[in-house]
Design a protein around this motif. Structure first.
Motif, short mmCIF file in Angstrom:
data_model
loop_
_atom_site.label_atom_id
_atom_site.label_comp_id
_atom_site.label_asym_id
_atom_site.label_seq_id
_atom_site.Cartn_x
_atom_site.Cartn_y
_atom_site.Cartn_z
N ALA A 1 -2.30 31.62 -30.89
CA ALA A 1 -1.61 32.11 -29.69
C ALA A 1 -1.16 30.95 -28.81
CB ALA A 1 -2.53 33.05 -28.91
N MET A 2 -1.99 29.94 -28.67
CA MET A 2 -1.63 28.79 -27.85
C MET A 2 -0.48 28.00 -28.48
SD MET A 2 -4.99 27.20 -26.08
CE MET A 2 -6.18 28.23 -25.21
N LYS A 3 -0.52 27.89 -29.80
CA LYS A 3 0.57 27.17 -30.49
C LYS A 3 1.89 27.89 -30.28
CE LYS A 3 1.84 25.27 -35.00
NZ LYS A 3 1.42 25.11 -36.43
N ALA A 4 1.87 29.22 -30.30
CA ALA A 4 3.10 29.99 -30.09
C ALA A 4 3.61 29.84 -28.67
CB ALA A 4 2.84 31.46 -30.41
N GLU A 5 2.68 29.80 -27.69
CA GLU A 5 3.11 29.71 -26.29
C GLU A 5 3.44 28.29 -25.89
OE1 GLU A 5 1.81 31.49 -21.92
OE2 GLU A 5 0.35 31.49 -23.55
N TYR A 6 2.77 27.31 -26.50
CA TYR A 6 2.99 25.91 -26.13
C TYR A 6 3.26 25.07 -27.38
CZ TYR A 6 1.02 27.60 -21.78
OH TYR A 6 0.80 28.33 -20.63
N PRO A 7 4.45 25.21 -27.96
CA PRO A 7 4.77 24.50 -29.22
C PRO A 7 4.87 22.99 -29.06
CG PRO A 7 6.71 25.62 -28.34
CD PRO A 7 5.56 26.08 -27.52
N LYS A 8 4.98 22.49 -27.84
CA LYS A 8 5.07 21.04 -27.64
C LYS A 8 3.71 20.35 -27.83
CE LYS A 8 8.94 21.00 -24.36
NZ LYS A 8 9.36 20.59 -23.00
N VAL A 9 2.64 21.14 -27.81
CA VAL A 9 1.30 20.58 -27.94
C VAL A 9 0.91 20.52 -29.41
CG1 VAL A 9 -1.12 20.78 -27.24
CG2 VAL A 9 0.70 21.59 -25.71
N ARG A 10 0.29 19.44 -29.84
CA ARG A 10 -0.19 19.31 -31.21
C ARG A 10 -1.64 19.81 -31.25
NH1 ARG A 10 2.65 14.58 -30.26
NH2 ARG A 10 0.75 13.31 -30.01
N TRP A 11 -1.82 21.08 -31.60
CA TRP A 11 -3.14 21.71 -31.57
C TRP A 11 -3.95 21.34 -32.81
CZ3 TRP A 11 -4.47 23.57 -27.05
CH2 TRP A 11 -3.47 24.02 -26.18
N LEU A 12 -5.17 20.87 -32.62
CA LEU A 12 -6.08 20.50 -33.70
C LEU A 12 -7.29 21.44 -33.62
CD1 LEU A 12 -5.93 16.62 -33.21
CD2 LEU A 12 -4.52 18.03 -34.72
N ALA A 13 -7.12 22.63 -34.20
CA ALA A 13 -8.11 23.70 -33.98
C ALA A 13 -9.43 23.48 -34.69
CB ALA A 13 -7.51 25.04 -34.41
N ASP A 14 -9.51 22.51 -35.59
CA ASP A 14 -10.79 22.27 -36.27
C ASP A 14 -11.66 21.27 -35.53
OD1 ASP A 14 -8.93 20.23 -36.80
OD2 ASP A 14 -9.99 19.63 -38.62
N ARG A 15 -11.15 20.68 -34.48
CA ARG A 15 -11.87 19.61 -33.78
C ARG A 15 -12.70 20.14 -32.61
NH1 ARG A 15 -8.58 14.96 -34.30
NH2 ARG A 15 -9.90 13.87 -32.79
N ILE A 16 -13.74 19.40 -32.25
CA ILE A 16 -14.58 19.76 -31.11
C ILE A 16 -14.09 19.06 -29.85
CG2 ILE A 16 -16.89 19.55 -30.10
CD1 ILE A 16 -16.73 21.78 -32.06
N LEU A 17 -13.84 17.75 -29.92
CA LEU A 17 -13.33 16.99 -28.78
C LEU A 17 -12.05 16.27 -29.17
CD1 LEU A 17 -16.55 15.29 -27.27
CD2 LEU A 17 -15.43 17.39 -26.51
N VAL A 18 -11.04 16.36 -28.33
CA VAL A 18 -9.78 15.66 -28.58
C VAL A 18 -9.31 15.00 -27.29
CG1 VAL A 18 -7.33 15.91 -29.16
CG2 VAL A 18 -9.05 17.18 -30.45
N SER A 19 -9.04 13.70 -27.37
CA SER A 19 -8.49 12.98 -26.23
C SER A 19 -6.97 13.02 -26.33
CB SER A 19 -8.98 11.53 -26.22
OG SER A 19 -8.37 10.80 -25.17
N ALA A 20 -6.33 13.42 -25.24
CA ALA A 20 -4.87 13.59 -25.26
C ALA A 20 -4.12 12.31 -24.88
CB ALA A 20 -4.47 14.72 -24.31
N SER A 21 -4.84 11.30 -24.40
CA SER A 21 -4.16 10.11 -23.91
C SER A 21 -4.99 8.87 -24.24
CB SER A 21 -3.96 10.20 -22.39
OG SER A 21 -5.18 10.44 -21.73
N ASP A 22 -4.30 7.72 -24.28
CA ASP A 22 -4.99 6.47 -24.62
C ASP A 22 -6.04 6.09 -23.59
OD1 ASP A 22 -3.45 6.23 -26.90
OD2 ASP A 22 -1.94 4.95 -25.95
#
Length: 346
Positions: A149-170
């Protein structure tokens, strides 16, 4: 609420009526415990490392969807500066709708990030970060059940649904956590980063927190509800649900559909997002997971019942899709023997 002490890290936990209260309060108390609870138990001088606060649009008691009342410490206008903005999980299905209902919250989160705060979310709290535009063209995670659902609403985001923690920026100032109790992983990460790794270890020991080392795959369902876009493919999915252990079920579905193999493969992937073979494998392994959770059947027997005569191939596929071996998955998911001995039905 006590004034923030010198050198304490300020954590602002944002709430709205859609918040999951157990997560919001759990986050608050976990940060409160750092430098306090361990020291108290060990007879050491208390030295709180964080100053957690609940912030909302008003100070009026807030009634959540689960019937729990939360009384915020501060409003957004009263919280001029903070070190960490923590968005708990939200009981919502659309970030855009949430944004329309809570524009002040969205704007405050944007401004806090622009002013230098770290902005993090747990589970479906990622909806808020995506709606604020903080995840555009960046990587993020969320609960596995909300990822599509999030991928459909926000296609600009690269969703990694198998991960626990994801950093979006350097600079790691935007971090998202996966589903449910992964907020604990996020708290441990922040405690280690802002206080010290030793403080994070002490919090984990006192609270019995544990890292989800294997990501979300051991917890997620490999198949969800039937799609409704293509009725013919839906009929094939329904047939497969009763015949997944049959030999060459893809060929059988093609016969049921009356389509050519090429047309069937194209329509099936368009409707479900995956190939027919991938769908069969996911359905079979999902059924195997249920059997491992609820029966004492040997792994070889489970493999055979879901359509795999070659146990080695079954174990390899199970490990690839679930991130656990069948034996480890069974130990992880089965009710402990001590509980079963107390008469709990399984």
């Amino acid at each position: 609420m006590n004034q923030i002490a010198r050198n304490q890290i300020k954590v602002s936990i944002v709430v709205a009526p859609d918040v999951e209260p157990w997560v919001a309060i759990g986050i608050h108390d976990a940060f409160w415990a750092v430098g306090t609870l361990w020291n108290r138990v060990m007879g050491e001088a208390e030295s709180p490392r964080f100053c957690p606060e609940i912030v909302a649009a008003t100070r009026e008691p807030l009634m959540t969807g689960t019937g729990i009342r939360i009384e915020p410490h501060h409003t957004f206008t009263e919280t001029a500066r903070t070190d960490i903005v923590f968005v708990p999980s939200l009981l919502i299905s659309s970030g855009a709708q949430f944004g329309r209902e809570n524009p002040q919250l969205i704007d405050w989160v944007r401004r806090a990030h622009a002013d230098g705060a770290h902005v993090v979310s747990a589970c479906s709290g990622a909806y808020l970060l995506a709606e604020a535009g903080l995840l555009d063209n960046r990587e993020a995670t969320t609960h596995w059940a909300f990822a599509a659902a999030m991928k459909a609403e926000y296609p600009k985001v690269r969703w990694l649904a198998d991960r626990i923690l994801v950093s979006a920026s350097d600079d790691h100032r935007i971090v998202t956590a996966g589903g449910a109790t992964s907020w604990m992983d996020l708290v441990l990460y922040l405690v280690g980063a802002f206080a010290s790794p030793e403080d994070a270890r002490r919090l984990a020991k006192m609270s019995l927190f544990d890292w989800h080392h294997d990501g979300q795959n051991p917890y997620s369902r490999l198949t969800t509800r039937l799609q409704a876009k293509d009725k013919l493919i839906q009929e094939c999915q329904t047939w497969l649900a009763e015949n997944y252990a049959a030999g060459d079920p893809v060929a059988s579905m093609i016969r049921v559909s009356g389509l050519s193999r090429r047309t069937f493969n194209r329509r099936f992937k368009a409707a479900t997002g995956i190939t027919p073979l991938d769908y069969v494998q996911r359905l079979r392994i999902e059924e195997a997971k249920q059997m491992l959770e609820t029966t004492d059947q040997p792994v070889e027997s489970v493999a055979c019942e879901v359509g795999y005569g070659d146990t080695v191939s079954f174990r390899r596929l199970f490990k690839r899709l679930v991130a656990d071996t069948p034996a480890v998955y069974r130990r992880r998911k089965r009710m402990p023997d001590t509980v079963r001995e107390m008469g709990v039905m399984v």
